[in-house]
Write a protein that holds these residues in place. Structure first.
Motif, PDB file in Angstrom:
ATOM      1  N   TRP A   1       0.880  -1.356  -0.065  1.00  0.00           N
ATOM      2  CA  TRP A   1       0.080  -0.159   0.101  1.00  0.00           C
ATOM      3  C   TRP A   1       0.893   1.071  -0.078  1.00  0.00           C
ATOM      4  N   PHE A   2       1.770   1.286   0.745  1.00  0.00           N
ATOM      5  CA  PHE A   2       2.924   2.510   0.931  1.00  0.00           C
ATOM      6  C   PHE A   2       3.515   2.626  -0.437  1.00  0.00           C
ATOM      7  N   ALA A   3       4.079   1.503  -1.116  1.00  0.00           N
ATOM      8  CA  ALA A   3       4.708   1.657  -2.174  1.00  0.00           C
ATOM      9  C   ALA A   3       3.770   2.289  -3.542  1.00  0.00           C
ATOM     10  N   ARG A   4       2.438   1.805  -3.408  1.00  0.00           N
ATOM     11  CA  ARG A   4       1.518   2.346  -4.396  1.00  0.00           C
ATOM     12  C   ARG A   4       1.444   3.579  -4.166  1.00  0.00           C
ATOM     13  N   ALA A   5       1.217   4.145  -2.807  1.00  0.00           N
ATOM     14  CA  ALA A   5       0.976   5.729  -2.615  1.00  0.00           C
ATOM     15  C   ALA A   5       2.030   6.390  -3.026  1.00  0.00           C
ATOM     16  N   ILE A   6       3.106   5.984  -2.699  1.00  0.00           N
ATOM     17  CA  ILE A   6       4.367   6.753  -3.188  1.00  0.00           C
ATOM     18  C   ILE A   6       4.613   6.880  -4.861  1.00  0.00           C
ATOM     19  N   GLU A   7       4.254   5.589  -5.570  1.00  0.00           N
ATOM     20  CA  GLU A   7       4.209   5.589  -7.057  1.00  0.00           C
ATOM     21  C   GLU A   7       3.053   6.576  -7.564  1.00  0.00           C
ATOM     22  N   ALA A   8       1.900   6.983  -6.937  1.00  0.00           N
ATOM     23  CA  ALA A   8       0.815   7.609  -6.991  1.00  0.00           C
ATOM     24  C   ALA A   8       1.360   9.212  -6.939  1.00  0.00           C
ATOM     25  N   GLN A   9       1.968   9.662  -5.982  1.00  0.00           N
ATOM     26  CA  GLN A   9       2.411  11.007  -5.590  1.00  0.00           C
ATOM     27  C   GLN A   9       3.711  11.290  -6.592  1.00  0.00           C
ATOM     28  N   GLU A  10       4.599  10.288  -7.053  1.00  0.00           N
ATOM     29  CA  GLU A  10       5.426  10.406  -8.065  1.00  0.00           C
ATOM     30  C   GLU A  10       4.886  10.741  -9.443  1.00  0.00           C
ATOM     31  N   ASP A  11       3.894  10.140  -9.723  1.00  0.00           N
ATOM     32  CA  ASP A  11       3.211  10.212 -10.950  1.00  0.00           C
ATOM     33  C   ASP A  11       2.701  11.668 -10.961  1.00  0.00           C
ATOM     34  N   LEU A  12       1.824  12.043  -9.980  1.00  0.00           N
ATOM     35  CA  LEU A  12       1.298  13.385  -9.968  1.00  0.00           C
ATOM     36  C   LEU A  12       2.248  14.391  -9.978  1.00  0.00           C
ATOM     37  N   ALA A  13       3.502  14.158  -9.485  1.00  0.00           N
ATOM     38  CA  ALA A  13       4.562  15.393  -9.479  1.00  0.00           C
ATOM     39  C   ALA A  13       4.892  15.414 -10.677  1.00  0.00           C
ATOM     40  N   ARG A  14       5.416  14.194 -11.817  1.00  0.00           N
ATOM     41  CA  ARG A  14       5.751  14.336 -12.976  1.00  0.00           C
ATOM     42  C   ARG A  14       4.584  15.071 -13.881  1.00  0.00           C
ATOM     43  N   ARG A  15       3.170  14.754 -13.611  1.00  0.00           N
ATOM     44  CA  ARG A  15       2.336  15.364 -14.460  1.00  0.00           C
ATOM     45  C   ARG A  15       2.419  16.867 -14.205  1.00  0.00           C
ATOM     46  N   ARG A  16       2.476  17.239 -13.177  1.00  0.00           N
ATOM     47  CA  ARG A  16       2.367  18.565 -12.874  1.00  0.00           C
ATOM     48  C   ARG A  16       3.647  19.332 -13.334  1.00  0.00           C
ATOM     49  N   ALA A  17       4.821  18.714 -13.197  1.00  0.00           N
ATOM     50  CA  ALA A  17       6.045  19.292 -13.737  1.00  0.00           C
ATOM     51  C   ALA A  17       5.879  19.437 -15.536  1.00  0.00           C
ATOM     52  N   LYS A  18       5.092  18.440 -15.998  1.00  0.00           N
ATOM     53  CA  LYS A  18       4.898  18.378 -17.507  1.00  0.00           C
ATOM     54  C   LYS A  18       4.069  19.469 -17.845  1.00  0.00           C
ATOM     55  N   ASP A  19       2.974  19.517 -17.146  1.00  0.00           N
ATOM     56  CA  ASP A  19       2.015  20.527 -17.583  1.00  0.00           C
ATOM     57  C   ASP A  19       2.594  22.047 -17.124  1.00  0.00           C
ATOM     58  N   SER A  20       3.373  22.175 -16.035  1.00  0.00           N
ATOM     59  CA  SER A  20       4.003  23.579 -16.013  1.00  0.00           C
ATOM     60  C   SER A  20       4.857  24.050 -17.005  1.00  0.00           C
ATOM     61  N   THR A  21       5.505  22.814 -17.669  1.00  0.00           N
ATOM     62  CA  THR A  21       6.463  23.203 -18.674  1.00  0.00           C
ATOM     63  C   THR A  21       5.656  23.512 -20.099  1.00  0.00           C
TER      64      THR A  21
END
Length: 73
Positions: A20-40
């Motif tokens: 569960w913890f690993a999935r939560a971390i992966e979800a946060q990393e994915d969200l951060a990647r999408r936000r970085a891509k959107d801001s670029t």
């Protein structure tokens, strides 16, 4: 025998919690990647990079390098 069952239950619980913890971390990393891509994309592909400050000179009073002003060339 009850100790073995308790150990198995505890192990299964630790495994489930770690997954569960690993999935939560992966979800946060994915969200951060999408936000970085959107801001670029909003910035038109421009990203903040290092600035070329030109020639630098040592400022003895401040103890740092500063850009040379045009009058000091």
């Amino acid at each position: 025998m009850p100790q073995v069952v308790l150990a198995l239950i505890a192990s299964a619980g630790f495994y489930a919690a770690s997954r569960w913890f690993a999935r939560a971390i992966e979800a946060q990393e994915d969200l951060a990647r999408r936000r970085a891509k959107d801001s670029t994309q909003r910035a038109g592909g421009r990203t903040a990079g290092p600035k070329d400050l030109g020639a630098l000179e040592w400022d003895e009073r401040a103890g740092v390098y500063r850009p040379r002003t045009p009058a000091q060339h």
